[in-house]
Design a protein around this motif. Sequence first.
Motif, PDB file in Angstrom:
ATOM      1  N   ASN A   2       0.864  -1.095   0.059  1.00 44.69           N
ATOM      2  CA  ASN A   2      -0.041   0.024  -0.168  1.00 44.69           C
ATOM      3  C   ASN A   2       0.905   1.385  -0.042  1.00 44.69           C
ATOM      4  O   ASN A   2       1.163   1.733   0.963  1.00 44.69           O
ATOM      5  CB  ASN A   2      -0.895   0.038   1.226  1.00 44.69           C
ATOM      6  N   SER A   4       0.215   4.116  -0.205  1.00 43.67           N
ATOM      7  CA  SER A   4      -0.229   5.545   0.025  1.00 43.67           C
ATOM      8  C   SER A   4      -0.027   5.694   1.684  1.00 43.67           C
ATOM      9  O   SER A   4       0.120   6.794   2.249  1.00 43.67           O
ATOM     10  CB  SER A   4      -1.643   5.573   0.056  1.00 43.67           C
ATOM     11  N   ARG A   5       0.553   4.591   2.191  1.00 40.12           N
ATOM     12  CA  ARG A   5       1.014   4.587   3.523  1.00 40.12           C
ATOM     13  C   ARG A   5       2.591   5.220   3.754  1.00 40.12           C
ATOM     14  O   ARG A   5       3.125   5.371   5.001  1.00 40.12           O
ATOM     15  CB  ARG A   5       0.918   3.371   4.143  1.00 40.12           C
ATOM     16  N   GLU A  76      -7.840   4.240   8.743  1.00 42.00           N
ATOM     17  CA  GLU A  76      -6.699   3.835   8.776  1.00 42.00           C
ATOM     18  C   GLU A  76      -5.860   5.690   8.553  1.00 42.00           C
ATOM     19  O   GLU A  76      -6.092   6.081   7.418  1.00 42.00           O
ATOM     20  CB  GLU A  76      -5.904   3.042   8.068  1.00 42.00           C
ATOM     21  N   HIS A  78      -3.213   6.853   7.958  1.00 43.73           N
ATOM     22  CA  HIS A  78      -2.209   7.168   6.996  1.00 43.73           C
ATOM     23  C   HIS A  78      -2.663   7.377   5.476  1.00 43.73           C
ATOM     24  O   HIS A  78      -2.309   7.887   4.481  1.00 43.73           O
ATOM     25  CB  HIS A  78      -1.182   5.966   6.955  1.00 43.73           C
ATOM     26  N   ASP A  79      -3.805   6.507   5.430  1.00 46.51           N
ATOM     27  CA  ASP A  79      -4.437   6.405   4.150  1.00 46.51           C
ATOM     28  C   ASP A  79      -5.656   7.533   3.708  1.00 46.51           C
ATOM     29  O   ASP A  79      -6.575   7.206   2.890  1.00 46.51           O
ATOM     30  CB  ASP A  79      -5.072   5.235   3.867  1.00 46.51           C
ATOM     31  N   GLU A  81      -7.966  10.371   2.806  1.00 42.43           N
ATOM     32  CA  GLU A  81      -8.350  11.216   1.560  1.00 42.43           C
ATOM     33  C   GLU A  81      -9.477  12.290   2.163  1.00 42.43           C
ATOM     34  O   GLU A  81     -10.372  11.696   2.483  1.00 42.43           O
ATOM     35  CB  GLU A  81      -8.624  10.555   0.480  1.00 42.43           C
ATOM     36  N   GLN A 103      -0.181  12.551   7.225  1.00 35.50           N
ATOM     37  CA  GLN A 103      -1.152  12.332   6.229  1.00 35.50           C
ATOM     38  C   GLN A 103      -0.963  13.359   5.297  1.00 35.50           C
ATOM     39  O   GLN A 103      -1.372  14.589   5.187  1.00 35.50           O
ATOM     40  CB  GLN A 103      -2.451  12.795   6.969  1.00 35.50           C
ATOM     41  N   ASP A 244       5.551   0.196   7.004  1.00 33.51           N
ATOM     42  CA  ASP A 244       4.256  -0.148   6.184  1.00 33.51           C
ATOM     43  C   ASP A 244       3.810  -1.527   6.776  1.00 33.51           C
ATOM     44  O   ASP A 244       4.275  -2.592   6.353  1.00 33.51           O
ATOM     45  CB  ASP A 244       4.561  -0.543   4.639  1.00 33.51           C
TER      46      ASP A 244
END
Length: 328
Positions: A2, A4-5, A76, A78-79, A81, A103, A244
Motif C-alpha cells: 500500500n 499511500s502509507r 486508517e 495514513h490512508d 483522503e 497524512q 508499512d
Amino acid sequence: MNTSRRVIPAVALVAAAALTVPALAACSGTSGSGGGDAKGGGKLEVTASFYPLAFLAERIGGPYVRVTDLTKPGVEPHDLELAPQQIAALTKADVIISLHGLQPAVDDAVAQSGVGHTVDAARLTTLEDHGTEVDGRHHTTGDDGSGGASREDAGSDPHIWLDPVRYAEVARGVGKALEAADPAHAAAYGRNTGTLVAQLGALDTAFRDGLRRRSTDTFVTTHAAFGYLAERYGLVEEAINGLDPESEPSPARMKALHDLARREHVTTVFFETLVSDRTARTVAGDLHLRTDVLDPVEGITDESRGRDYFAVQRGNLAALQRALGVRS
C-alpha cells in the motif's frame, strides 16, 4: 504494498500557513476580535487531523472548544483522503492541529486553508528515523535523534504519541496554541494542560514500573509503530514490515525473525486493530508463537481495548507485560 502509507519526512515545514507555537502566541483570534470570539457561536472551532490530536484538543479545550476529527473511527489515518466538503470546512476552523508527514492529504489542505492558527505536532517534539528494528536498550532519549534505528526501510517515524513523554510535549504546545487563539479562556486551557501532562507523567511511571521485572526485552510487531515506546523503556521492537504494515516480509526477513525468536525467547507477534492481522497470524504460525493486539492508538473503535488514549495504553502495557514475561 500500500504505497499511500509511505511516510513523508515529518520534520519538513508545513507550508506558509503553518506557524510555530511562539508565533501563535503573538497572534490575535482568527475572527479578528482579539478576544477569542470564535466562529462556532462562542466555542473555539478546532479541527484535528486524527484521534491522538483530537484527544489533546478535547482534554485541554474542555467546554470551550468544538473539536472536529478529520479521520473517522475505523479509518486508517495514513490512508486518509479528504472529500471536497472537508477541505472547504477546514477553512472555517479557528485552529487546525495536524502532524506533518503522517497524512499528505491533510498537509496539502492545511497549507491552502488560510487559517492563521495552525499547529504542527511534529515541531513540538523530536522525531527520529526508525526502521524494522529499534533497540532502546542503549538509547538515551533527548539525544541528537540518530540512535536506535536500523537503516532497513528507515524513515521519519510519526508515532510520537505512543511515548507518553513526547506526547506530553505535544500537549503543552497544543495548550499554548489554544491560549493564543482564545485568550479569554487561557487560564482554563493552562490548568487543563497541566492536568493532562500530570496524567501522562503517571502513565510514563506505570510503564517504567510495570515493565521493570521482564524476562526479555524483545517484541515483534507487524509494523514499526512502537519505536519511541521501545526507546523510552529500554525495549527492542522488531517489526515484520517496517513502517508499512501491509507489505510482505522478504525471505531474508523471515529467516531473521526465526533466528530472533529462538535467540531472544520471543513469545508473541503483535498486530493492530485498524489493519489486517493476516501477516501477523501467518508469521506467528510459522514461528509457533501466539498473537496479541498492540494498539497504535490511531483511532478508537468498538474493537479497541478501551474508550480513550489512557485506557488503550494501559491495555498495551498489559499486553507487553504478558509478551515480555514480566514477573509479579
